[in-house]
Design an enzyme around this catalytic site. Structure first.
Site, PDB file in Angstrom:
ATOM      1  N   SER A 125     -10.600  -9.530  -5.820  1.00 60.28           N
ATOM      2  CA  SER A 125     -10.700  -8.759  -3.898  1.00 60.28           C
ATOM      3  C   SER A 125     -11.974  -8.103  -3.639  1.00 60.28           C
ATOM      4  O   SER A 125     -12.000  -7.500  -3.669  1.00 60.28           O
ATOM      5  CB  SER A 125      -9.515  -8.754  -4.329  1.00 60.28           C
ATOM      6  OG  SER A 125      -8.833  -8.411  -2.478  1.00 60.28           O
ATOM      7  N   GLU A 127     -11.352  -6.676  -1.526  1.00 55.78           N
ATOM      8  CA  GLU A 127     -10.344  -5.715  -1.252  1.00 55.78           C
ATOM      9  C   GLU A 127     -11.424  -4.218  -1.624  1.00 55.78           C
ATOM     10  O   GLU A 127     -11.520  -2.754  -1.697  1.00 55.78           O
ATOM     11  CB  GLU A 127      -9.045  -4.737  -1.610  1.00 55.78           C
ATOM     12  CG  GLU A 127      -8.246  -6.050  -0.104  1.00 55.78           C
ATOM     13  CD  GLU A 127      -8.284  -5.500   1.672  1.00 55.78           C
ATOM     14  OE1 GLU A 127      -8.448  -4.051   1.183  1.00 55.78           O
ATOM     15  OE2 GLU A 127      -8.361  -6.270   2.288  1.00 55.78           O
ATOM     16  N   TYR A 149      -4.028  -0.896  -4.089  1.00 63.18           N
ATOM     17  CA  TYR A 149      -4.350  -2.367  -4.188  1.00 63.18           C
ATOM     18  C   TYR A 149      -5.556  -2.847  -4.514  1.00 63.18           C
ATOM     19  O   TYR A 149      -5.588  -3.690  -6.042  1.00 63.18           O
ATOM     20  CB  TYR A 149      -3.994  -3.900  -3.327  1.00 63.18           C
ATOM     21  CG  TYR A 149      -4.346  -5.145  -3.190  1.00 63.18           C
ATOM     22  CD1 TYR A 149      -3.448  -5.802  -4.196  1.00 63.18           C
ATOM     23  CD2 TYR A 149      -6.060  -5.523  -2.659  1.00 63.18           C
ATOM     24  CE1 TYR A 149      -4.149  -7.600  -3.933  1.00 63.18           C
ATOM     25  CE2 TYR A 149      -5.768  -6.820  -3.004  1.00 63.18           C
ATOM     26  CZ  TYR A 149      -4.995  -7.753  -3.593  1.00 63.18           C
ATOM     27  OH  TYR A 149      -5.588  -9.195  -3.915  1.00 63.18           O
TER      28      TYR A 149
HETATM   29  P1  NAP Z   1       0.744 -14.631  -3.083  1.00 62.88           P
HETATM   30  O1  NAP Z   1       1.041 -16.135  -2.416  1.00 62.88           O
HETATM   31  O2  NAP Z   1       1.699 -13.454  -2.833  1.00 62.88           O
HETATM   32  O3  NAP Z   1       1.328 -14.849  -3.826  1.00 62.88           O
HETATM   33  C1  NAP Z   1       1.369 -14.275  -5.904  1.00 62.88           C
HETATM   34  C2  NAP Z   1       2.365 -14.953  -6.231  1.00 62.88           C
HETATM   35  O4  NAP Z   1       2.246 -13.405  -7.721  1.00 62.88           O
HETATM   36  C3  NAP Z   1       3.746 -14.637  -5.900  1.00 62.88           C
HETATM   37  O5  NAP Z   1       3.901 -15.779  -5.655  1.00 62.88           O
HETATM   38  C4  NAP Z   1       4.850 -14.186  -6.988  1.00 62.88           C
HETATM   39  O6  NAP Z   1       5.375 -15.149  -7.601  1.00 62.88           O
HETATM   40  C5  NAP Z   1       4.031 -13.320  -7.675  1.00 62.88           C
HETATM   41  N1  NAP Z   1       3.882 -11.764  -8.135  1.00 62.88           N
HETATM   42  C6  NAP Z   1       4.282 -11.195  -6.571  1.00 62.88           C
HETATM   43  N2  NAP Z   1       4.392 -10.039  -6.521  1.00 62.88           N
HETATM   44  C7  NAP Z   1       4.340  -9.658  -8.498  1.00 62.88           C
HETATM   45  C8  NAP Z   1       4.760  -8.938  -8.826  1.00 62.88           C
HETATM   46  N3  NAP Z   1       5.248  -7.724  -8.272  1.00 62.88           N
HETATM   47  N4  NAP Z   1       4.262  -8.853  -9.706  1.00 62.88           N
HETATM   48  C9  NAP Z   1       4.245 -10.163 -11.127  1.00 62.88           C
HETATM   49  N5  NAP Z   1       4.029 -11.266  -9.842  1.00 62.88           N
HETATM   50  C10 NAP Z   1       4.437 -10.709  -8.706  1.00 62.88           C
HETATM   51  O7  NAP Z   1      -0.934 -14.688  -3.016  1.00 62.88           O
HETATM   52  P2  NAP Z   1      -1.549 -15.980  -2.747  1.00 62.88           P
HETATM   53  O8  NAP Z   1      -2.327 -15.615  -1.546  1.00 62.88           O
HETATM   54  O9  NAP Z   1      -1.683 -16.952  -3.599  1.00 62.88           O
HETATM   55  O10 NAP Z   1      -2.872 -14.883  -4.213  1.00 62.88           O
HETATM   56  C11 NAP Z   1      -3.242 -15.159  -4.923  1.00 62.88           C
HETATM   57  C12 NAP Z   1      -4.426 -13.971  -6.331  1.00 62.88           C
HETATM   58  O11 NAP Z   1      -5.690 -14.139  -5.379  1.00 62.88           O
HETATM   59  C13 NAP Z   1      -3.784 -12.844  -5.474  1.00 62.88           C
HETATM   60  O12 NAP Z   1      -3.355 -12.494  -6.936  1.00 62.88           O
HETATM   61  C14 NAP Z   1      -3.983 -11.713  -4.781  1.00 62.88           C
HETATM   62  O13 NAP Z   1      -3.920 -10.851  -4.817  1.00 62.88           O
HETATM   63  C15 NAP Z   1      -5.449 -12.316  -4.797  1.00 62.88           C
HETATM   64  N6  NAP Z   1      -6.092 -12.629  -3.528  1.00 62.88           N
HETATM   65  C16 NAP Z   1      -5.386 -13.028  -2.289  1.00 62.88           C
HETATM   66  C17 NAP Z   1      -6.714 -12.968  -1.448  1.00 62.88           C
HETATM   67  C18 NAP Z   1      -6.116 -13.763   0.126  1.00 62.88           C
HETATM   68  O14 NAP Z   1      -6.316 -13.558   1.301  1.00 62.88           O
HETATM   69  N7  NAP Z   1      -5.227 -14.488  -0.638  1.00 62.88           N
HETATM   70  C19 NAP Z   1      -7.445 -12.054  -1.222  1.00 62.88           C
HETATM   71  C20 NAP Z   1      -8.754 -12.384  -2.328  1.00 62.88           C
HETATM   72  C21 NAP Z   1      -7.708 -11.749  -3.710  1.00 62.88           C
HETATM   73  P3  NAP Z   1       6.694 -14.862  -8.306  1.00 62.88           P
HETATM   74  O15 NAP Z   1       7.012 -14.028  -6.791  1.00 62.88           O
HETATM   75  O16 NAP Z   1       7.027 -16.637  -8.409  1.00 62.88           O
HETATM   76  O17 NAP Z   1       6.724 -14.956  -9.542  1.00 62.88           O
END
Ligand code: NAP
Length: 320
Positions: A125, A127, A149
């Site tokens: 990320s 971040e 995070y």
């Molecule tokens: P998201 O919608 O929050 O999806 C992440 C998934 O991880 C959730 O659906 C959940 O699946 C699982 N999860 C949530 N909390 C958890 C925990 N405490 N332990 C284990 N699993 C957990 O995230 P996203 O926006 O698709 O992003 C995907 C990845 O890219 C993430 O790692 C995020 O940090 C990273 N990222 C996102 C962005 C952005 O702007 N979206 C930017 C940079 C990096 P279940 O509930 O089905 O287990």
């Protein structure tokens, strides 16, 4: 037929990535912490639920990770699971660290244990960069994380880098700036803004309360960003890439665009709430994705105003 394992398939990126991989002819297996209980609403929304296999995984439990790897036998793993909210990470630092850092380490160890040439994508990320005072971040920019995070994502990044060097595992990190879509949960400020503007316009909500609207971010379109993830794993050698639009805008501009899209002036319908400010904040996020353009042939088509428009247009079908 190539097999991909997508952890966190129920999330925003997981759903779009699974769709992309299916279109490319992959057999896709996705994991959730509890595949029996998860609603997988995002997979239903984009119409691919019946096309993917689903499994449960506890990423912080090495035995669980290894079992899934043996069962699925993936060629590629996209690790998107983990606690993904910066705000929540201040309240749940240990859960955040465990799900991100330990989860990534367990996947790397499991790949090493199998001895198979499994490729790993790690969701890193922007971040991690912290506050650069407006300087654009590249793959060479040092990390100065400013939230639990970001600390967890930074640790996972270096673990991936170390396993690549030490054990020659094909593992790479995508350092992605913010990317949004109608699948973003309302816990994230962009979706909160878009849906609130829509509800206020319909007379179903009075005011939108916001934290610091002076912060500046680089917002992209999630379906384009998952294409970059895929391309990273199709190269001959693993490298890390910054993924961003290169355009930074104030949160206030996002708010203004969302209210304008529903025919309102944001100033009449929003209130700044000090309790919503974060303990430590990144004031300006700016990314330079020229390496991705040169080596992946990846360039974003959509910028913030397009993202806002597409999110607002999608509210009637997703605001349930
Ligand atoms: P998201 O919608 O929050 O999806 C992440 C998934 O991880 C959730 O659906 C959940 O699946 C699982 N999860 C949530 N909390 C958890 C925990 N405490 N332990 C284990 N699993 C957990 O995230 P996203 O926006 O698709 O992003 C995907 C990845 O890219 C993430 O790692 C995020 O940090 C990273 N990222 C996102 C962005 C952005 O702007 N979206 C930017 C940079 C990096 P279940 O509930 O089905 O287990």
């Amino acid at each position: 037929m190539k097999k991909a394992l997508v952890t966190g398939i129920s999330g925003q990126d997981g759903a779009y990535l699974a769709k992309l991989l299916l279109e490319k002819g992959y057999l896709v297996c996705g994991t959730s912490r509890d595949a029996q209980m998860s609603s997988f609403r995002n997979l239903d929304r984009i119409g691919i639920r019946k096309d993917v296999q689903l499994a449960s995984i506890a990423l912080n439990d090495f035995r669980s990770v290894l079992q899934v790897l043996f069962r699925v036998q993936p060629d590629e793993i996209y690790n998107l699971a983990g606690q993904s909210s910066v705000s929540l990470s201040f309240e749940q630092p240990v859960e955040t660290q465990d799900s991100i850092y330990l989860g990534t380490l367990n996947l790397l160890e499991a790949i090493r244990f199998t001895g198979k040439p499994i490729k790993l994508y790690n969701a890193s990320s922007s971040e991690c960069f912290g506050d650069l005072g407006g300087r654009p971040a590249t793959e060479e920019t040092a990390f100065r994380p400013r939230s639990p995070y970001a600390v967890a994502k930074s640790a996972a990044f270096w673990q991936v880098s170390n396993y690549r060097e030490a054990y020659h595992i094909f593992a790479c990190s995508g350092i992605l700036f913010n990317h949004e879509s109608p699948l973003r949960p309302e816990r994230f400020v962009t979706q909160k803004i878009v849906r609130s503007a829509y509800r206020i316009a319909k007379g179903n909500q009075e005011k939108l309360q916001l934290g610091n609207i002076e912060v500046q971010r680089d917002w992209g379109w999630a379906p384009e960003y998952v294409e970059a993830m895929y391309r990273m794993l199709q190269r001959d050698s693993p490298e890390d890439f910054v993924i961003a639009t290169g355009q930074t805008r104030k949160l206030q501009d996002f708010v203004s665009a969302a209210f304008e899209a529903v025919g309102l002036d944001w100033r009449d319908h929003t209130r700044i709430e000090r309790t919503l400010f974060r303990p430590t904040e990144i004031m300006i996020g700016r990314g330079d994705a020229s390496k991705a353009a040169a080596k992946l042939g990846w360039e974003p088509k959509y910028k913030m105003v397009d993202v806002v428009r597409m999110m607002v247009e999608a509210v009637p079908e997703t605001d349930q």
